[in-house]
Design a protein around this motif. Structure first.
Motif, PDB file in Angstrom:
ATOM      1  N   TRP A 190      47.474 107.503  43.674  1.00 23.98           N
ATOM      2  CA  TRP A 190      46.932 108.866  43.872  1.00 23.98           C
ATOM      3  C   TRP A 190      47.635 109.841  42.931  1.00 23.98           C
ATOM      4  O   TRP A 190      46.991 110.660  42.266  1.00 23.98           O
ATOM      5  CB  TRP A 190      47.106 109.297  45.335  1.00 23.98           C
ATOM      6  CG  TRP A 190      46.493 110.630  45.616  1.00 23.98           C
ATOM      7  CD1 TRP A 190      47.070 111.859  45.469  1.00 23.98           C
ATOM      8  CD2 TRP A 190      45.149 110.879  46.065  1.00 23.98           C
ATOM      9  NE1 TRP A 190      46.184 112.855  45.799  1.00 23.98           N
ATOM     10  CE2 TRP A 190      44.995 112.274  46.174  1.00 23.98           C
ATOM     11  CE3 TRP A 190      44.061 110.050  46.395  1.00 23.98           C
ATOM     12  CZ2 TRP A 190      43.809 112.878  46.594  1.00 23.98           C
ATOM     13  CZ3 TRP A 190      42.874 110.653  46.814  1.00 23.98           C
ATOM     14  CH2 TRP A 190      42.761 112.043  46.906  1.00 23.98           C
ATOM     15  N   PHE A 191      48.947 109.745  42.855  1.00 30.46           N
ATOM     16  CA  PHE A 191      49.711 110.659  41.995  1.00 30.46           C
ATOM     17  C   PHE A 191      49.394 110.400  40.520  1.00 30.46           C
ATOM     18  O   PHE A 191      49.294 111.335  39.725  1.00 30.46           O
ATOM     19  CB  PHE A 191      51.218 110.532  42.263  1.00 30.46           C
ATOM     20  CG  PHE A 191      51.663 111.322  43.476  1.00 30.46           C
ATOM     21  CD1 PHE A 191      51.084 111.113  44.716  1.00 30.46           C
ATOM     22  CD2 PHE A 191      52.657 112.284  43.370  1.00 30.46           C
ATOM     23  CE1 PHE A 191      51.472 111.843  45.837  1.00 30.46           C
ATOM     24  CE2 PHE A 191      53.054 113.028  44.481  1.00 30.46           C
ATOM     25  CZ  PHE A 191      52.459 112.804  45.720  1.00 30.46           C
ATOM     26  N   LEU A 192      49.247 109.122  40.155  1.00 22.28           N
ATOM     27  CA  LEU A 192      48.895 108.774  38.771  1.00 22.28           C
ATOM     28  C   LEU A 192      47.552 109.398  38.387  1.00 22.28           C
ATOM     29  O   LEU A 192      47.442 110.114  37.385  1.00 22.28           O
ATOM     30  CB  LEU A 192      48.822 107.242  38.641  1.00 22.28           C
ATOM     31  CG  LEU A 192      48.083 106.690  37.416  1.00 22.28           C
ATOM     32  CD1 LEU A 192      48.868 107.008  36.141  1.00 22.28           C
ATOM     33  CD2 LEU A 192      47.886 105.178  37.537  1.00 22.28           C
ATOM     34  N   HIS A 193      46.526 109.149  39.181  1.00 18.10           N
ATOM     35  CA  HIS A 193      45.178 109.583  38.798  1.00 18.10           C
ATOM     36  C   HIS A 193      44.998 111.099  38.901  1.00 18.10           C
ATOM     37  O   HIS A 193      44.113 111.653  38.264  1.00 18.10           O
ATOM     38  CB  HIS A 193      44.122 108.860  39.644  1.00 18.10           C
ATOM     39  CG  HIS A 193      43.982 107.400  39.307  1.00 18.10           C
ATOM     40  ND1 HIS A 193      43.779 106.937  38.031  1.00 18.10           N
ATOM     41  CD2 HIS A 193      44.017 106.283  40.092  1.00 18.10           C
ATOM     42  CE1 HIS A 193      43.681 105.612  38.032  1.00 18.10           C
ATOM     43  NE2 HIS A 193      43.835 105.193  39.268  1.00 18.10           N
ATOM     44  N   HIS A 194      45.819 111.763  39.731  1.00 19.96           N
ATOM     45  CA  HIS A 194      45.711 113.225  39.855  1.00 19.96           C
ATOM     46  C   HIS A 194      46.776 113.970  39.058  1.00 19.96           C
ATOM     47  O   HIS A 194      46.934 115.181  39.223  1.00 19.96           O
ATOM     48  CB  HIS A 194      45.800 113.654  41.332  1.00 19.96           C
ATOM     49  CG  HIS A 194      44.582 113.309  42.137  1.00 19.96           C
ATOM     50  ND1 HIS A 194      44.439 112.101  42.777  1.00 19.96           N
ATOM     51  CD2 HIS A 194      43.446 113.991  42.392  1.00 19.96           C
ATOM     52  CE1 HIS A 194      43.271 112.067  43.401  1.00 19.96           C
ATOM     53  NE2 HIS A 194      42.655 113.192  43.183  1.00 19.96           N
ATOM     54  N   ALA A 195      47.507 113.246  38.201  1.00 20.85           N
ATOM     55  CA  ALA A 195      48.541 113.874  37.362  1.00 20.85           C
ATOM     56  C   ALA A 195      49.527 114.691  38.192  1.00 20.85           C
ATOM     57  O   ALA A 195      49.864 115.822  37.845  1.00 20.85           O
ATOM     58  CB  ALA A 195      47.877 114.753  36.288  1.00 20.85           C
ATOM     59  N   LEU A 196      50.001 114.116  39.295  1.00 23.62           N
ATOM     60  CA  LEU A 196      50.891 114.864  40.189  1.00 23.62           C
ATOM     61  C   LEU A 196      52.362 114.527  39.988  1.00 23.62           C
ATOM     62  O   LEU A 196      53.216 115.013  40.724  1.00 23.62           O
ATOM     63  CB  LEU A 196      50.518 114.589  41.662  1.00 23.62           C
ATOM     64  CG  LEU A 196      49.172 115.137  42.112  1.00 23.62           C
ATOM     65  CD1 LEU A 196      48.894 114.738  43.553  1.00 23.62           C
ATOM     66  CD2 LEU A 196      49.123 116.655  41.975  1.00 23.62           C
ATOM     67  N   TRP A 197      52.666 113.682  39.024  1.00 22.58           N
ATOM     68  CA  TRP A 197      54.059 113.288  38.833  1.00 22.58           C
ATOM     69  C   TRP A 197      54.909 114.465  38.358  1.00 22.58           C
ATOM     70  O   TRP A 197      54.470 115.278  37.545  1.00 22.58           O
ATOM     71  CB  TRP A 197      54.150 112.180  37.779  1.00 22.58           C
ATOM     72  CG  TRP A 197      53.672 110.855  38.263  1.00 22.58           C
ATOM     73  CD1 TRP A 197      53.518 110.451  39.556  1.00 22.58           C
ATOM     74  CD2 TRP A 197      53.272 109.750  37.443  1.00 22.58           C
ATOM     75  NE1 TRP A 197      53.068 109.150  39.589  1.00 22.58           N
ATOM     76  CE2 TRP A 197      52.914 108.700  38.312  1.00 22.58           C
ATOM     77  CE3 TRP A 197      53.210 109.531  36.060  1.00 22.58           C
ATOM     78  CZ2 TRP A 197      52.477 107.454  37.854  1.00 22.58           C
ATOM     79  CZ3 TRP A 197      52.779 108.303  35.604  1.00 22.58           C
ATOM     80  CH2 TRP A 197      52.420 107.278  36.490  1.00 22.58           C
ATOM     81  N   ASP A 198      56.119 114.493  38.853  1.00 24.85           N
ATOM     82  CA  ASP A 198      57.120 115.458  38.381  1.00 24.85           C
ATOM     83  C   ASP A 198      57.967 114.666  37.373  1.00 24.85           C
ATOM     84  O   ASP A 198      59.024 114.136  37.709  1.00 24.85           O
ATOM     85  CB  ASP A 198      57.929 115.913  39.605  1.00 24.85           C
ATOM     86  CG  ASP A 198      58.976 116.938  39.266  1.00 24.85           C
ATOM     87  OD1 ASP A 198      59.002 117.394  38.103  1.00 24.85           O
ATOM     88  OD2 ASP A 198      59.766 117.270  40.163  1.00 24.85           O
TER      89      ASP A 198
END
Ligand code: G6P
Length: 486
Positions: free
Chosen positions: A104-112
């Motif tokens: 989810w974080f990968l596909h939504h560019a949510l990584w810090d």
């Protein structure tokens, strides 16, 4: 519609089990147009829906029959389901560790990125569980096809590897996969370890047809394929050759069930909630947002933009209420808990700074009440959908269907829905708080004729197709994609 059976596979199934007052497990049907449309297709063809047993209650039901197959009647409707059960710890690694966190974080560019993620031993352990659950799905689907031929519709990122597992067990299977969320762009995707990138891409290429909400996400997938040795991408035809097969990439924007939302808006329950809400608003304008408590929805910046708006246009103070109706989601993921806490703090801070006797600028409510949501949809003057990235976003389709005030839609350019609704909305650059505040002022000042024209256009587009059409279009294209000479 196909005359073959339809098998649907998804992590969350159409029915879950909850104990009643006497402790007896009772089935409960999931909400939403997607469940209705896919259930309709399964029922019409005598098919089956394969899903995870997500809770201990589901697991208890699943393990009470040797195959996990059940016919369940809920609200007079029969659901043929097969629940797949794995050990709770493995399921947690599959669902929270990989699906909700990593993918989810990968596909939504949510990584810090300076801090997370790190791909460590624990990630590998999680990934093994993800692989294992996908294998369980692939095997169960192969068994079902063996019993009688079927078209298989696999849903979403939880099951990225299942198409290839199924293909290896049933080479002749007709498989469509639909990706409901964005697909990671190249910079983000290239940071994933190459073995994992390869598994994800090749896992999906087990299907005959890969569906996305927007051509943008399909393009990102094609770009990801280019980085995987052995694939040949034809960008014009939107196909990928892998081994001896050609995989088709299509765009199928999902719709909402307009008739059922409009019917609900007329119900006595919604009318009563609407009357209470109107009383609370007391003649003020209403800015509305409706979301899961989900970081990709950009809830925090929405509040900051409202504060920027009140600062830049003080004339609106005490004349607008921002109603934020949030539905609790994924509170087992630490980032989600922290995000909700920050949202609450921000609301308190803004209410403290701008509040006046008799006017609380932001009214935040975090609970699940769809009737209240529909009541609020009827009454908004502006609807804020400022997601960072969103596969589609359904709020911006639901609201205009029942809104009575020619409400203006503020819509992030980076939602899939922007393709269809963007030209009738006020566009929002999701990270630009100042511009979002200005856009809100523009929306509230928009001349009535323009508001009416845009609202009518939004309603027309949102009602133009049904979730059943969405299923139908995929089945039609699957028929072509899976034909021997395709
Ligand atoms: C959102 C996404 C879907 C996804 C679902 C999973 O609705 O748009 O693509 O399948 O979340 O939510 P869950 O509550 O099942 O984790």
């Amino acid at each position: 519609m196909t005359d073959r059976k339809i098998l649907v596979a998804s992590n969350r199934g159409p029915v879950s089990f909850v104990p009643d007052d006497g402790g007896e497990l009772q089935p409960r049907r999931g909400a939403g147009g997607l469940v209705t449309a896919l259930t309709g297709a399964v029922q019409a063809t005598g098919g089956l829906w394969v899903a995870s047993a997500m809770s201990s209650h589901d697991r208890a039901v699943a393990t009470s029959t040797p195959s996990g197959r059940l016919d369940v009647i809920v609200d007079d409707s029969k659901h043929a389901i097969r629940l797949l059960s794995v050990e709770p710890e493995e399921y947690d690694r599959f669902y929270n560790g990989v699906s909700n966190h990593l993918l989810w974080f990968l596909h939504h560019a949510l990584w810090d990125l300076p801090v997370t993620p790190s791909f460590d031993h624990d990630t590998r352990r999680d990934w093994e569980a993800y692989r294992m659950v996908n294998q369980v799905f692939g095997k169960a689907l192969a068994e079902e096809i063996d019993r009688s031929p079927a078209d298989v519709l696999i849903q979403d990122y939880h099951l990225s590897l299942a198409p290839a597992v199924l293909r290896s067990l049933a080479p002749q299977a007709r498989i469509a996969y639909f990706h409901h969320i964005p697909f990671a762009g190249t910079p983000q995707f290239s940071l994933v370890p190459s073995w994992m990138r390869r598994e994800l891409v090749i896992g999906l290429l087990g299907a005959d047809l890969l569906g996305f909400q927007s051509a943008r996400w399909g393009d990102a997938f094609l770009a990801a394929c280019r980085g995987v040795e052995g694939t040949t991408v034809d960008a014009r035809r939107r196909t990928v050759r892998w081994e001896d097969r050609v995989v088709h990439v299509g765009t199928y924007p999902i719709s909402v069930d307009a008739a059922s939302i409009q019917q609900l808006a007329e119900s006595p329950e919604v009318r009563a909630k609407r009357a209470r809400l109107e009383e609370r608003l007391n003649g003020r304008r209403m800015l509305l947002r409706v979301d899961r408590t989900e970081p990709s929805k950009n809830i925090l910046r929405g509040f900051e933009a409202f504060a920027a708006f009140l600062r830049a246009y003080p004339g609106w103070r005490s004349r607008v209420t921002f109603l934020a109706l949030l539905n609790p989601s994924r509170q087992r993921v630490p980032e989600y808990r922290a995000y909700v806490a920050r949202c609450r703090e921000e609301v308190d801070r803004i209410n403290e700074e701008f509040g006046e006797p008799g006017w609380q600028p932001i009214e935040l409510s975090i609970h699940d009440d769809f009737e209240e949501v529909v009541a609020a949809y009827c009454l908004y003057d502006a609807l804020l959908v400022n997601s960072i990235l969103d596969g589609m976003n359904l709020v911006c389709k639901e609201g205009p269907l029942v809104n009575d005030r020619h409400g203006v839609l503020l819509l992030s350019r980076t939602t899939g829905a922007f393709d269809e609704l963007g030209r009738h909305a006020v566009p929002v650059a999701p990270l630009d708080i100042v511009a979002t505040g200005d856009a809100l002022n523009g929306a509230l000042r928009m001349p009535p004729a323009e508001r009416a024209r845009r609202a009518a256009a939004l309603r027309r587009v949102a009602a133009a197709s049904t979730p059943a059409d969405w299923v139908e279009r995929q089945l039609r294209d699957l028929d072509r994609a899976a034909a021997p000479e395709a």
